[in-house]
Design an enzyme around this catalytic site. Structure first.
Site, PDB file in Angstrom:
ATOM      1  N   HIS A   1      15.003 -59.596 -12.781  1.00  0.00           N
ATOM      2  CA  HIS A   1      15.006 -60.385 -14.022  1.00  0.00           C
ATOM      3  C   HIS A   1      16.378 -61.026 -14.204  1.00  0.00           C
ATOM      4  O   HIS A   1      17.350 -60.644 -13.563  1.00  0.00           O
ATOM      5  CB  HIS A   1      14.685 -59.492 -15.230  1.00  0.00           C
ATOM      6  CG  HIS A   1      15.734 -58.453 -15.482  1.00  0.00           C
ATOM      7  ND1 HIS A   1      15.777 -57.263 -14.788  1.00  0.00           N
ATOM      8  CD2 HIS A   1      16.792 -58.428 -16.331  1.00  0.00           C
ATOM      9  CE1 HIS A   1      16.817 -56.556 -15.195  1.00  0.00           C
ATOM     10  NE2 HIS A   1      17.455 -57.236 -16.134  1.00  0.00           N
TER      11      HIS A   1
ATOM     12  N   HIS B   1      22.165 -64.495 -13.498  1.00  0.00           N
ATOM     13  CA  HIS B   1      21.924 -64.026 -12.140  1.00  0.00           C
ATOM     14  C   HIS B   1      20.820 -62.972 -12.171  1.00  0.00           C
ATOM     15  O   HIS B   1      20.424 -62.512 -13.233  1.00  0.00           O
ATOM     16  CB  HIS B   1      23.205 -63.404 -11.551  1.00  0.00           C
ATOM     17  CG  HIS B   1      23.615 -62.168 -12.277  1.00  0.00           C
ATOM     18  ND1 HIS B   1      24.397 -62.194 -13.414  1.00  0.00           N
ATOM     19  CD2 HIS B   1      23.307 -60.859 -12.062  1.00  0.00           C
ATOM     20  CE1 HIS B   1      24.566 -60.948 -13.850  1.00  0.00           C
ATOM     21  NE2 HIS B   1      23.908 -60.127 -13.062  1.00  0.00           N
TER      22      HIS B   1
END
Length: 193
Positions: free
Chosen positions: A134, A49
């Site tokens: 990220h 995620h």
């Protein structure tokens, strides 16, 4: 799992990566990193995620209030491109290996800022580090085989994983276990249709 009213929950706001082809590519790169035989703790595919905001230990009543306000966020769905492999803090001392975002960063930053305002309203201290979107692929646990790991990272630095649609943000609970964290969705805020 029953939650007691006085209990604190370890929570964060995230964007799930639900595109199967992107997840498949991320998993292949993560597995390639493991071939270095470096001392890595890989992230399970189902746990990949983008963290919009880590909150930490939070009382249940505050979790409910945050959920209520997250549900009021209005945003248009947008696409992001997952591209690039890098490390925190730097290639000489890698601790976290991640896949980056090359397009859609501005939209993610706007969402992050909205979430940040909601959390400030509820007394959550501001985030100290700059928001860098990220997807964590693995954490480096020791210096074993670092030079081999760095060579692999440098060889895959420009990997393009593809596009992901961002049409929801999720408040998640993180339950820490010896075999790795277990994430549970608490509430979901969906984009306008």
């Amino acid at each position: 799992m029953r939650i007691m009213s006085g209990e604190n929950l370890r929570v964060f706001v995230a964007i799930d990566i639900l595109e199967p082809n992107v997840l498949d590519q991320l998993s292949k790169i993560r597995d390639l990193l493991l071939e270095s035989k470096a001392d890595l703790k890989p992230v399970a595919t189902e746990n990949m995620h983008i963290t919009l905001r880590f909150i930490g230990e939070t009382p249940l009543h505050l979790v409910n209030s945050i959920c209520n306000d997250l549900g009021k966020i209005e945003f248009e769905p947008f696409k992001i491109r997952i591209k690039g492999v890098g490390v925190f803090p730097n290639i000489a001392r890698p601790r976290v290996i991640w896949a980056g975002v090359s397009q859609g960063v501005e939209n993610l930053s706007k969402l992050h800022d909205i979430v940040e305002k909601i959390l400030r309203k509820h007394g959550v201290p501001p985030q100290r580090e700059k928001f860098i979107p990220h997807i964590t692929l693995a954490r480096v646990k020791s210096g074993r085989n670092i030079s081999r790991l760095v060579k692999i990272i440098e060889s895959i630095a420009d990997t393009d994983f593809g596009e992901v649609l961002v049409d929801r943000i999720v408040l998640k609970r993180s339950i820490l276990t010896p075999s790795g964290p277990i994430y549970r969705d608490i509430c979901v805020a969906k984009a306008r249709e």
